[in-house]
Design an enzyme around this catalytic site. Structure first.
Site, short mmCIF file in Angstrom:
data_model
loop_
_atom_site.label_atom_id
_atom_site.label_comp_id
_atom_site.label_asym_id
_atom_site.label_seq_id
_atom_site.Cartn_x
_atom_site.Cartn_y
_atom_site.Cartn_z
N GLU A 31 30.95 40.30 36.47
CA GLU A 31 31.75 39.36 36.17
C GLU A 31 31.52 38.12 35.61
O GLU A 31 32.12 37.02 35.83
CB GLU A 31 32.65 39.12 37.54
CG GLU A 31 33.65 40.15 38.06
CD GLU A 31 34.47 39.89 39.01
OE1 GLU A 31 34.23 38.97 39.88
OE2 GLU A 31 35.61 40.22 39.04
N GLU A 58 36.31 47.80 39.85
CA GLU A 58 37.11 47.25 41.11
C GLU A 58 38.38 47.20 41.05
O GLU A 58 39.24 46.82 39.83
CB GLU A 58 36.54 45.92 41.48
CG GLU A 58 35.13 45.76 41.74
CD GLU A 58 34.32 44.31 41.84
OE1 GLU A 58 35.31 43.65 42.52
OE2 GLU A 58 33.25 44.25 41.53
#
Ligand code: GAL
Length: 795
Positions: free
Chosen positions: A379, A451
């Site tokens: 991320e 995710e």
């Protein structure tokens, strides 16, 4: 090469100083794997494991070893390790998630004890990934994976890379140090039965330090699949004069091809939908420090209990034992370099990241289970220069696997082969996923959901039934979208179990309750969404205990069954109500085994019990069920229908009220007993009974009653569930559970633990000797359970 465990007889101090070199000073005796700080489960302080601590061990080096080469191998030290031998500094390794090796041949004294000291920096302020900003997980510390002494000849094999480009074909790279002393290299491939299926000999004139693209072939090959993860063993022997074996290198490998294409993921040319979960490598009390058996346990839980086909090792490479087990059981792995959102803007930090890419690939590339390399900091923002390099390193070291990197960014610059996206857009009432074309800039490359859910709906085992059900439904919703969309390779739910985190995240007690299991690996309801998607074991879980008092206004609302059976038969008391067939609820029609909605808890009971016509019963039933489902929020259409039914069938409000009490349940009526039978191929394969009762007992799951003292100590995980008489978890029973041990074992964690949401656990550790041990588990409201362990010391 001989590999000897040196995990025993270490000393440890929380405060490192030069005094550690003085052998007169004594410290705490410990064994490896070791956490520098044991932590409580709730309200653990991340500051408490951040320290500069010291480890010390004497290693006796036999005179007979003179002439050999000696190496120390550390499988994982969190997070910076400085190695000293006989008070001399010899090496530093940065990054807590990969192994390293250091040669000590010239530093040792033969026939004597050699003092090994390791200075371990577990602070989070160092200039290495994942540090530099906030992190949503605890990073713990210590020499938390095994340590080895490796002994080899002057010539040794440093690496073997086995590639399987085609069915039956092996393409092999071998790296050797000091090849001049080698007369021949013998390569053998053995099948599962240890039968030799291929032999190749390389003679002196062709031997050099790098032998690339050696080809071997195996006839009638068994390929590695998820269902049949067939592993071969390759043994490479280098031989000196008179055939003397100088070194042996053994690799387990599988014949398999993997590829992410624009329309999905392919294993051996067959499209497979990835259904996985993210796993951290943490455990209660001990952080990262868990031996082999516990690593194996997690892989087995994923495969056989949660029935997923893949795992993402968020957010770093994990234990080789874990990945070995994934190879053995057929669990696909997406692994990645350490890091969390932050890129430090300096070369030193980035150099450690480059090293991590190298180490990850060199150390893990023979695992058939690994299907994809994550070469970006999880991320993080785009940094083309940085990521061009990480991709180049990965591709150079492994041309058989593609790269990816996990993003929360939309349309970020795709330097990798696969766009992996954390899609947290699902709120419970909208679509499961964002449209791929909004996110990925390249429709010709693979697309993977790395995710989903997680922080969007934290759920504790002690949350109320509606909350736990909601978490489960959200997982089903997103999984369904993943299955529905042909061009999505698959997805990894966030996450396998709850994990400890920093004060900046979590629920105030420094836990992220994002797991489909709790920290002890006890399942929440959402675990059954995954479990019921597989076909290894029969699953039947009912979404609610159906106690009206647990719901506002007594309206139980929607209820769902998670099962992989063909149908579910539903009984109220002795009366058969209905057989539910999966797939009727279109919300999850893409899932292999969709959840079943059980709105109709009346079935034909009204018709049979009151003698009403079918039409009349159905009309009345609709209204009664709507009241049960919506309570005072009943939609207008049902109010109108109820009015129409009362007029049309001359049904007085009093009569309707009595019908509700009789066929549903109400305050003041006695609570019904519900029974569910899962049917597969015409047979009952599982049964669930929901009935109010206060007859509690302990249901204990022990990972193993045998502890093996071999390379180091062993641990057994004990999962404790307080259950009612029908084996349902007593969710609101926050009982105090007492653990006591006797004999040759040790308890990890406190002796009193609260069964949160009716569940908790503990760990049992061997203490270095063979023998027997007993664990007693008791509580005020249950009988005592006694578990016996035998401890076997392997010499
Ligand atoms: C993601 C992150 C994970 C975890 C998760 C919580 O953004 O990658 O590490 O923090 O959120 O849902």
């Amino acid at each position: 090469m001989k590999k000897i465990s040196i995990c025993n007889e270490w000393e440890f101090t929380e405060i490192y100083s030069d005094n550690i070199f003085n052998k007169e000073n004594t410290y705490e005796s410990i064994r490896i794997p070791h956490t520098c700080k044991e932590l409580p489960v709730h309200y653990a302080d991340e500051k408490s494991y951040q320290m500069i601590c010291g480890y010390r061990k004497n290693i006796f080096i036999d005179k007979e070893l003179e002439g050999k080469r000696l190496f120390l191998k550390f499988d994982g030290v969190g997070h910076i390790a400085d190695i000293y031998l006989n008070s001399e500094y010899i090496y530093t390794h940065k990054s807590g998630y990969t192994a390293f090796e250091v040669e000590i041949t010239d530093k040792v004294v033969y026939g004597k004890d050699n003092q090994l000291v390791v200075r371990v920096d577990s602070t989070e302020s160092s200039n290495i990934p994942p540090f530099g900003n906030v992190i949503d997980y605890m990073t713990y510390g210590g020499i938390y994976r095994e340590v080895w002494l490796e002994i080899s000849d002057t010539s040794r094999i440093t690496d073997v890379f086995v590639k399987t480009p085609n069915k039956g074909k092996v393409d092999l790279d071998i790296s050797i140090e000091n090849p001049n002393f080698i007369d021949s290299i013998v390569i053998d491939i053995l099948d599962k039965e240890q039968k030799n299926v291929c032999k190749k000999i390389i003679h002196k004139e062709k031997i050099k330090s790098k032998l690339n693209n050696l080809l071997c072939e195996v006839n009638e090959v068994n390929i590695w699949t998820i269902e049949n993860p067939y592993l071969y063993t390759m043994e490479v022997n280098i031989k000196g004069i008179e055939e003397k074996v100088l070194d042996t290198y053994t690799v387990k490998f599988g014949f398999r091809q993997v590829e992410f294409k624009k329309d999905g993921f392919y294993l051996n040319g067959n499209k497979v939908k990835i259904r996985g979960l993210n796993r951290h490598q943490s455990y209660p009390y001990l952080g990262y420090a868990m031996p082999k058996s516990m690593q194996i346990m997690d892989a087995d839980i994923l495969k056989y209990e949660l029935q997923v086909n893949a795992v993402r090792t968020s957010h770093y490479p994990q234990s080789q034992y874990f990945i070995d087990r994934c190879d053995e059981i057929g669990l696909l792995v997406f692994t990645e370099i350490p890091g969390w959102q932050h890129i430090e803007n300096n070369e030193e930090w980035k150099n450690v990241a480059y090293d991590s890419v190298k180490e990850m690939i060199l150390q893990y590339r023979n695992h058939p289970s690994i299907i994809l390399w994550g070469v970006r900091i999880n991320e993080s923002k785009d940094d083309d220069e940085f990521y061009k390099k990480t991709n180049a390193i990965a591709h150079e070291l492994d041309n058989t696997r593609q790269t990816s990197g996990v993003r929360y960014l939309w349309r970020s610059n795709l330097l990798e082969d696969v766009y992996s996206f954390n899609d947290f857009s699902h709120t419970g009432n909208n679509k499961g996923l964002l449209p791929r074309k909004l996110i990925s800039p390249n429709k010709n490359k693979g697309y993977l959901i790395s995710e989903f859910n997680g922080h969007m709906y934290p759920t504790k085992t002690c949350d109320d039934a509606a909350h736990r059900l909601n978490q489960a439904i959200r997982h089903a919703n997103v999984l369904n979208s993943i299955y529905e969309r042909e061009d999505i390779a698959g997805g990894f739910g966030w996450c396998m179990f709850d994990y400890q985190t920093h004060g900046d995240f979590g629920s105030g007690d420094r836990i992220c309750y994002h797991g489909v299991m709790d920290m002890f690996r006890n399942p929440k309801l959402a675990a059954y969404v995954y479990a019921s998607s597989g076909d290894i074991k029969d699953v039947l879980a009912v979404g609610s205990d159906m106690h009206i008092g647990d719901y506002p206004g007594g309206n139980v609302g929607d209820n769902y069954i998670f099962t992989n059976s063909d149908s579910v038969r539903f009984y109220k008391g002795d009366t058969f109500i209905k057989e539910f067939i999966p797939g009727k609820d279109k919300r999850w029609s893409s899932l292999p085994h969709p959840p079943i909605s059980i709105f109709d808890t009346i079935g034909e009971a009204l018709e049979n019990g009151e003698g009403y016509s079918h039409k009349k019963s159905e009309a009345i039933k609709d209204c009664l069920l709507a009241i049960q489902r919506y309570g005072t929020n009943i939609p207008v259409k049902y109010i109108l229908k109820a009015l129409w039914v009362t007029i049309r069938h001359c049904l007085s409000p009093w009569k309707a009220y009595n019908l509700y009490n009789k066929y549903i349940e109400n305050w003041g009526t006695s609570a019904p007993i519900y029974r569910f039978e899962a049917i597969k191929n015409g047979k009952v394969v599982a049964e669930v009974i929901k009935e109010s009762n206060a007859n509690l007992s302990l249901d204990i799951d022990v990972s193993s009653n045998i502890l093996k003292e071999s390379e180091t100590y062993d641990i057994a995980a004990i999962r404790v569930r307080v259950v009612d008489k029908n084996n349902n978890i007593a969710s609101y029973c926050q009982l105090s559970i007492n653990f006591e041990v006797e004999g040759d074992i040790e308890l990890v964690g406190p002796s009193y633990v609260c069964a949160e949401g009716g569940m908790c656990g503990c760990y049992i550790k061997s203490i270095g000797k063979s023998g027997k041990g007993i664990l007693k588990i008791k509580s005020e409201q249950t009988q005592e359970i006694i578990i016996e362990f035998s401890i076997k010391k392997e010499v």
